[in-house]
Design a protein around this motif. Structure first.
Motif, mmCIF file in Angstrom:
data_model
loop_
_atom_site.group_PDB
_atom_site.id
_atom_site.type_symbol
_atom_site.label_atom_id
_atom_site.label_comp_id
_atom_site.label_asym_id
_atom_site.label_seq_id
_atom_site.Cartn_x
_atom_site.Cartn_y
_atom_site.Cartn_z
ATOM 1 N N GLU A 1 0.780 -1.301 0.186
ATOM 2 C CA GLU A 1 0.114 -0.238 0.102
ATOM 3 C C GLU A 1 0.686 1.134 0.053
ATOM 4 O O GLU A 1 0.589 2.081 -0.842
ATOM 5 C CB GLU A 1 -0.806 0.039 1.063
ATOM 6 C CG GLU A 1 -2.095 -0.995 1.315
ATOM 7 C CD GLU A 1 -1.546 -2.399 1.540
ATOM 8 O OE1 GLU A 1 -0.411 -2.772 1.943
ATOM 9 O OE2 GLU A 1 -2.427 -3.485 1.428
ATOM 10 N N GLU A 2 1.988 1.347 0.857
ATOM 11 C CA GLU A 2 2.655 2.327 0.925
ATOM 12 C C GLU A 2 3.514 2.689 -0.508
ATOM 13 O O GLU A 2 3.776 3.685 -0.892
ATOM 14 C CB GLU A 2 3.863 2.276 1.770
ATOM 15 C CG GLU A 2 3.349 2.163 3.451
ATOM 16 C CD GLU A 2 4.258 1.861 4.415
ATOM 17 O OE1 GLU A 2 3.965 2.322 5.650
ATOM 18 O OE2 GLU A 2 5.271 1.095 3.993
ATOM 19 N N ALA A 3 3.680 1.437 -1.148
ATOM 20 C CA ALA A 3 4.526 1.783 -2.287
ATOM 21 C C ALA A 3 3.612 1.926 -3.695
ATOM 22 O O ALA A 3 4.304 3.039 -4.389
ATOM 23 C CB ALA A 3 5.392 0.252 -2.696
ATOM 24 N N VAL A 4 2.556 1.700 -3.748
ATOM 25 C CA VAL A 4 1.693 2.017 -4.439
ATOM 26 C C VAL A 4 1.014 3.226 -4.386
ATOM 27 O O VAL A 4 1.119 4.261 -5.436
ATOM 28 C CB VAL A 4 0.449 1.119 -4.478
ATOM 29 C CG1 VAL A 4 -0.666 1.634 -5.373
ATOM 30 C CG2 VAL A 4 0.688 -0.332 -5.100
ATOM 31 N N ALA A 5 1.162 3.859 -3.051
ATOM 32 C CA ALA A 5 0.759 5.297 -2.817
ATOM 33 C C ALA A 5 1.871 6.182 -3.393
ATOM 34 O O ALA A 5 1.384 7.332 -3.815
ATOM 35 C CB ALA A 5 0.492 5.526 -1.473
ATOM 36 N N LEU B 1 6.978 -7.771 -12.249
ATOM 37 C CA LEU B 1 7.203 -8.495 -13.455
ATOM 38 C C LEU B 1 8.455 -8.605 -13.918
ATOM 39 O O LEU B 1 8.796 -9.439 -14.683
ATOM 40 C CB LEU B 1 6.434 -7.761 -14.384
ATOM 41 C CG LEU B 1 4.743 -7.798 -14.262
ATOM 42 C CD1 LEU B 1 3.926 -7.089 -15.144
ATOM 43 C CD2 LEU B 1 4.336 -9.368 -14.335
ATOM 44 N N MET B 2 9.462 -7.519 -13.789
ATOM 45 C CA MET B 2 10.600 -7.482 -14.226
ATOM 46 C C MET B 2 11.577 -8.388 -13.520
ATOM 47 O O MET B 2 12.740 -8.242 -13.714
ATOM 48 C CB MET B 2 11.362 -5.971 -14.279
ATOM 49 C CG MET B 2 10.432 -5.282 -15.625
ATOM 50 S SD MET B 2 10.864 -5.842 -17.003
ATOM 51 C CE MET B 2 12.608 -5.344 -17.187
ATOM 52 N N GLY B 3 11.224 -8.731 -12.360
ATOM 53 C CA GLY B 3 11.905 -9.401 -11.243
ATOM 54 C C GLY B 3 12.967 -8.650 -10.536
ATOM 55 O O GLY B 3 13.887 -9.087 -10.012
ATOM 56 N N GLU B 4 12.683 -7.439 -10.468
ATOM 57 C CA GLU B 4 13.390 -6.624 -9.617
ATOM 58 C C GLU B 4 13.127 -6.548 -8.196
ATOM 59 O O GLU B 4 13.884 -6.448 -7.105
ATOM 60 C CB GLU B 4 13.551 -5.133 -10.195
ATOM 61 C CG GLU B 4 13.853 -4.904 -11.418
ATOM 62 C CD GLU B 4 13.733 -3.347 -12.086
ATOM 63 O OE1 GLU B 4 12.952 -2.639 -11.252
ATOM 64 O OE2 GLU B 4 14.320 -2.996 -13.099
ATOM 65 N N ILE B 5 11.977 -6.881 -7.912
ATOM 66 C CA ILE B 5 11.387 -6.784 -6.628
ATOM 67 C C ILE B 5 10.359 -8.057 -6.292
ATOM 68 O O ILE B 5 10.001 -8.768 -7.334
ATOM 69 C CB ILE B 5 10.645 -5.642 -5.997
ATOM 70 C CG1 ILE B 5 9.372 -5.605 -6.882
ATOM 71 C CG2 ILE B 5 11.479 -4.287 -6.282
ATOM 72 C CD1 ILE B 5 8.272 -4.538 -6.476
ATOM 73 N N GLU B 6 10.235 -8.551 -5.048
ATOM 74 C CA GLU B 6 9.351 -9.571 -4.523
ATOM 75 C C GLU B 6 8.144 -8.924 -3.592
ATOM 76 O O GLU B 6 8.246 -8.110 -2.888
ATOM 77 C CB GLU B 6 9.877 -10.454 -4.239
ATOM 78 C CG GLU B 6 9.200 -11.712 -3.568
ATOM 79 C CD GLU B 6 9.878 -12.605 -2.933
ATOM 80 O OE1 GLU B 6 9.939 -13.964 -3.303
ATOM 81 O OE2 GLU B 6 10.889 -12.531 -2.078
ATOM 82 N N ILE B 7 6.988 -9.186 -3.909
ATOM 83 C CA ILE B 7 5.848 -8.837 -3.038
ATOM 84 C C ILE B 7 5.598 -10.251 -2.309
ATOM 85 O O ILE B 7 5.293 -11.293 -2.655
ATOM 86 C CB ILE B 7 4.662 -8.294 -3.697
ATOM 87 C CG1 ILE B 7 5.188 -7.034 -4.276
ATOM 88 C CG2 ILE B 7 3.464 -8.174 -2.728
ATOM 89 C CD1 ILE B 7 3.765 -6.502 -5.339
ATOM 90 N N ARG B 8 5.829 -10.134 -0.920
ATOM 91 C CA ARG B 8 5.472 -11.262 -0.008
ATOM 92 C C ARG B 8 4.924 -10.897 1.483
ATOM 93 O O ARG B 8 5.351 -9.782 1.971
ATOM 94 C CB ARG B 8 6.871 -12.221 0.229
ATOM 95 C CG ARG B 8 6.536 -13.102 1.066
ATOM 96 C CD ARG B 8 7.908 -14.162 1.518
ATOM 97 N NE ARG B 8 8.605 -14.397 0.373
ATOM 98 C CZ ARG B 8 9.962 -14.812 0.497
ATOM 99 N NH1 ARG B 8 10.480 -15.105 1.527
ATOM 100 N NH2 ARG B 8 10.625 -15.218 -0.876
ATOM 101 N N ASP B 9 3.844 -11.251 1.541
ATOM 102 C CA ASP B 9 3.092 -11.096 2.840
ATOM 103 C C ASP B 9 2.646 -9.692 3.044
ATOM 104 O O ASP B 9 2.905 -9.102 4.189
ATOM 105 C CB ASP B 9 3.899 -11.645 4.203
ATOM 106 C CG ASP B 9 4.230 -13.192 4.059
ATOM 107 O OD1 ASP B 9 3.127 -13.997 3.762
ATOM 108 O OD2 ASP B 9 5.011 -13.499 4.581
ATOM 109 N N GLY B 10 2.513 -9.063 1.879
ATOM 110 C CA GLY B 10 2.106 -7.509 1.857
ATOM 111 C C GLY B 10 3.285 -6.805 1.909
ATOM 112 O O GLY B 10 3.059 -5.561 1.977
ATOM 113 N N LYS B 11 4.634 -7.275 1.679
ATOM 114 C CA LYS B 11 5.601 -6.361 1.983
ATOM 115 C C LYS B 11 6.433 -6.356 0.585
ATOM 116 O O LYS B 11 6.406 -7.538 -0.176
ATOM 117 C CB LYS B 11 6.619 -6.840 3.042
ATOM 118 C CG LYS B 11 6.006 -6.420 4.321
ATOM 119 C CD LYS B 11 6.316 -5.269 4.926
ATOM 120 C CE LYS B 11 6.038 -5.109 6.484
ATOM 121 N NZ LYS B 11 6.482 -3.476 6.874
#
Length: 259
Positions: free
Chosen positions: A230-234, A245-255
């Motif tokens: 939520e913080e990142a999207v905001a 999608l580019m494999g630069e980050i991972e979203i896990r357990d809302g983080k």
């Protein structure tokens, strides 16, 4: 360069008993939004302390961490230099238009151009013994943790340790031989500080060194702090999902986590 006042005080200053009413600055105030670590210590460091402080500051800075210190001789100057002028914040015990101590004038000028100078004192203010105590409060408050590289009992760095305890900051120290750095040795004996046995492992706890394929922009620095989705999207909108999608980050357990 014009001396300006921060439009909004850093949230970290609310931990102080008497937060400043105004903060003057020169440089790039966006550095205040990055993860920050404070490093302090003696003005007369040993060769070991000089080497370890420089390497530690560099390891942290390479992971997007901003190094905060007081622009004094010794450990302060080494920490700023290890981080690099563009990745450090110098909190001054003078006005931001002063170059004190004179021996660090070129370093302070480089930080002004590429990093950030802060002061609780109005332009033109000259250094006093008590102004450095005030400066130390801001240095400690800005960092997520406080690192004391080397310190004797009764030193200004030990007062910084007291401020860290008062404001709830964890204290880390470099391990020293018996008979050296008696102040940090006592902090360890009393369980008030933790030792740094591996510079790289300690720095890794704040993030990772980016690969060539990952640009080190504000998005990278923000994600190093493992924000919620939520913080990142905001803040960054759909870029968060593009990075996934580019494999630069991972979203896990809302983080969000940098890969």
């Amino acid at each position: 360069m014009a001396d300006r006042i921060l439009s909004e005080l850093p949230a970290e200053f609310t931990a102080l008993k008497k937060p400043p009413e105004k903060i003057w600055y020169r440089g790039d105030p966006t550095l205040l939004e990055r993860p920050k670590v404070s490093i302090v210590g003696t003005r007369r460091p040993s060769a070991y302390t000089r080497t370890m402080t420089h390497q530690l500051a560099n390891e942290l800075a390479c992971r997007g961490v901003i190094i905060v210190s007081g622009a004094a001789m010794g450990v302060d100057a080494i920490a700023h230099e290890g981080a690099g002028a563009s990745r450090t914040i110098a909190v001054l015990g003078t006005g931001v238009d002063r170059r004190y101590p004179a021996v660090n004038a070129s370093l302070i000028e480089a930080i002004e151009k590429e990093g950030l100078l802060l002061s609780r004192f109005e332009p033109g203010f000259r250094a006093t013994s008590w102004s450095f105590v005030v400066r130390n409060e801001l240095v400690v408050a800005l960092g997520e943790v406080l690192i004391i590289a080397e310190a004797d009992e009764g030193s200004g760095s030990m007062r910084s340790a007291e401020i860290a305890i008062e404001t709830g900051r964890e204290i880390y120290v470099l391990p020293h031989r018996l008979g050296e750095s008696e102040g940090t040795q006592r902090l360890l004996r009393e369980g008030l500080a933790k030792p740094i046995y591996s510079l790289e492992a300690f720095a890794d706890s704040f993030g990772r060194v980016p690969g060539r394929e990952l640009p080190t922009d504000e998005f990278f620095y923000f994600c190093q702090k493992n924000p919620t989705v939520e913080e990142a999207v905001a803040r960054f909108g759909t870029r968060i999902y593009e990075a996934e999608l580019m494999g630069e980050i991972e979203i896990r357990d809302g983080k969000v986590r940098i890969l």
